[in-house]
Scaffold this active site. Structure first.
Site, PDB file in Angstrom:
ATOM      1  N   CYS A  23       6.096   5.293   8.745  1.00  0.00           N
ATOM      2  CA  CYS A  23       5.471   5.191   7.424  1.00  0.00           C
ATOM      3  C   CYS A  23       6.596   5.139   6.388  1.00  0.00           C
ATOM      4  O   CYS A  23       7.469   5.999   6.393  1.00  0.00           O
ATOM      5  CB  CYS A  23       4.548   6.377   7.158  1.00  0.00           C
ATOM      6  SG  CYS A  23       3.867   6.326   5.482  1.00  0.00           S
ATOM      7  N   ASN A  76       0.837  -1.206   0.000  1.00  0.00           N
ATOM      8  CA  ASN A  76       0.000   0.000   0.000  1.00  0.00           C
ATOM      9  C   ASN A  76       0.867   1.249   0.000  1.00  0.00           C
ATOM     10  O   ASN A  76       1.953   1.271   0.579  1.00  0.00           O
ATOM     11  CB  ASN A  76      -0.941   0.013   1.220  1.00  0.00           C
ATOM     12  CG  ASN A  76      -0.290   0.640   2.429  1.00  0.00           C
ATOM     13  OD1 ASN A  76      -0.278   1.869   2.575  1.00  0.00           O
ATOM     14  ND2 ASN A  76       0.304  -0.195   3.273  1.00  0.00           N
ATOM     15  N   GLY A 115      -0.533   7.192   1.448  1.00  0.00           N
ATOM     16  CA  GLY A 115      -0.025   8.560   1.545  1.00  0.00           C
ATOM     17  C   GLY A 115      -0.642   9.360   2.677  1.00  0.00           C
ATOM     18  O   GLY A 115      -0.833  10.576   2.543  1.00  0.00           O
ATOM     19  N   LEU A 116      -0.981   8.669   3.775  1.00  0.00           N
ATOM     20  CA  LEU A 116      -1.485   9.330   4.978  1.00  0.00           C
ATOM     21  C   LEU A 116      -2.738  10.184   4.752  1.00  0.00           C
ATOM     22  O   LEU A 116      -2.805  11.324   5.224  1.00  0.00           O
ATOM     23  CB  LEU A 116      -0.384  10.223   5.584  1.00  0.00           C
ATOM     24  CG  LEU A 116       0.693   9.525   6.391  1.00  0.00           C
ATOM     25  CD1 LEU A 116       1.900  10.442   6.563  1.00  0.00           C
ATOM     26  CD2 LEU A 116       0.183   9.104   7.763  1.00  0.00           C
ATOM     27  N   LYS A 149       5.653   3.149  17.122  1.00  0.00           N
ATOM     28  CA  LYS A 149       5.622   2.083  16.098  1.00  0.00           C
ATOM     29  C   LYS A 149       6.859   2.185  15.223  1.00  0.00           C
ATOM     30  O   LYS A 149       7.088   3.208  14.568  1.00  0.00           O
ATOM     31  CB  LYS A 149       4.349   2.191  15.259  1.00  0.00           C
ATOM     32  CG  LYS A 149       4.197   1.030  14.270  1.00  0.00           C
ATOM     33  CD  LYS A 149       2.802   0.977  13.705  1.00  0.00           C
ATOM     34  CE  LYS A 149       2.602  -0.179  12.766  1.00  0.00           C
ATOM     35  NZ  LYS A 149       1.210  -0.252  12.293  1.00  0.00           N
TER      36      LYS A 149
HETATM   37  O1  RRO Z   1      -0.786   5.917   4.743  1.00  0.00           O
HETATM   38  C1  RRO Z   1       0.049   5.106   4.323  1.00  0.00           C
HETATM   39  O2  RRO Z   1       0.326   4.989   3.134  1.00  0.00           O
HETATM   40  C2  RRO Z   1       0.806   4.213   5.246  1.00  0.00           C
HETATM   41  C3  RRO Z   1       1.221   4.561   6.495  1.00  0.00           C
HETATM   42 BR1  RRO Z   1       0.785   6.182   7.249  1.00  0.00          BR
HETATM   43  C4  RRO Z   1       2.010   3.666   7.268  1.00  0.00           C
HETATM   44  O3  RRO Z   1       2.452   3.936   8.397  1.00  0.00           O
HETATM   45  N1  RRO Z   1       2.333   2.486   6.732  1.00  0.00           N
HETATM   46  C5  RRO Z   1       1.908   2.123   5.508  1.00  0.00           C
HETATM   47  O4  RRO Z   1       2.214   1.006   5.067  1.00  0.00           O
HETATM   48  N2  RRO Z   1       1.141   2.995   4.769  1.00  0.00           N
END
Ligand code: RRO
Length: 287
Positions: A112, A52, A55-56, A147
């Site tokens: 992330c 994935n 993008g927060l 984390k």
């Molecule tokens: O939002 C993301 O794309 C995302 C986050 Br914040 C994260 O901490 N880990 C990840 O795999 N995707």
């Protein structure tokens, strides 16, 4: 616990997860200002897990406090708000607002794998990481989870930095930086090109990091990475985790996965004549 990023926005979806047997829920990461996240495609299914790059995407903490308050009204389990920022001050501001709104703990996303100037860019810099944890601890009296990212030279060293700065609990681990390329278009599949791999493929990596971190620090560890069955969860407990988070398996198995895992752990403890989970935390480290 429900891992961050999976269904973690509205009170209704969190309630479904609790009905499925989760003992605590972690929200999607929230920051100071709203963010749209990346364009599609943002998720790609491989034959061993998901990649994935969302993008927060999030509504920003001022909007999100309404969800925290309504979730607190309906949930009978701890609510943990995942927080990110682009500076230590931002982490602290967002964590404080989440805590005041009723979050039972905050989980600092310093891992992330693919958003610039936050996430793992914070987590892989010991001075910045320590400052983030210290600033959050100064304004939040609830437990502070950190984390960690697997995309660093030594996760256990980062764990030690976080604990020295005041982390109460470590979550091991976020996704593994990865990508997929479409052979027909001859282009990266995800719009962001790179993403984070989760699911079965990453479980042995996460177990190894939990094992390492358990040898280095004394705070509780929450294992996270590819847990689908009770046996996966038991493996994390034996490695040194005191609890586990499930993310990708909620998408593949449904929300009842929590009940299945918890019942499976109970049956294992009974069969092996252990009285509680505590007796098997870190058991694989015995000489
Ligand atoms: O939002 C993301 O794309 C995302 C986050 Br914040 C994260 O901490 N880990 C990840 O795999 N995707």
């Amino acid at each position: 616990m429900l891992a961050s990023g999976i269904l973690g926005y509205s009170a209704e979806t969190l309630e479904t997860i609790v009905k499925g047997g989760a003992a605590a829920v972690v929200t999607k990461s929230v920051g100071l200002k709203p963010r749209n996240g990346y364009a599609n495609p943002t998720v790609f299914q491989t034959n061993c897990g998901l990649i994935n790059a969302m993008g927060l995407p999030n509504s920003g903490i001022d909007e999100f406090v309404k969800e925290i308050r309504s979730a607190k009204n309906v949930l009978n389990v701890p609510l943990i708000v995942s927080v990110y920022g682009f500076s230590a001050e931002e982490y602290a501001t967002v964590a404080e607002k989440a805590s005041i709104a009723g979050s039972d703990a905050v989980e600092l996303n310093v891992s992330c794998p693919h958003v610039r100037e936050t996430g793992s860019e914070i987590g892989q810099n010991p001075e910045v990481l320590a400052e983030v944890v210290r600033k959050v601890k100064a304004v939040v009296s609830k437990p502070v989870f950190v984390k960690l990212s697997p995309n660093v030279a030594c996760v256990a060293d980062v764990a030690e930095t976080a604990v020295k700065a005041g982390a109460d609990v470590l979550v091991v681990m976020n996704t593994v930086k990865a990508m997929a390329i479409d052979s027909e278009t001859a282009m990266p599949v995800l719009s962001n090109k790179f993403g984070g791999l989760s699911g079965a493929a990453v479980k042995p990596i996460a177990v190894r990091h939990v094992y390492d971190v358990y040898e280095k620090v004394k705070v509780p560890i929450v294992g996270c990475g590819g847990i689908t069955s009770w046996r996966d969860a038991v493996e994390f407990l034996l490695a040194g985790a005191s609890a586990v988070q499930i993310g990708t398996a909620v998408a593949t198995e449904g929300s009842q996965v929590f009940k299945a895992v918890a019942e499976g752990i109970d049956a294992y403890l009974n069969r092996k004549r252990f009285r509680s989970v505590k007796e098997i935390v870190g058991l694989s480290h015995r000489k």
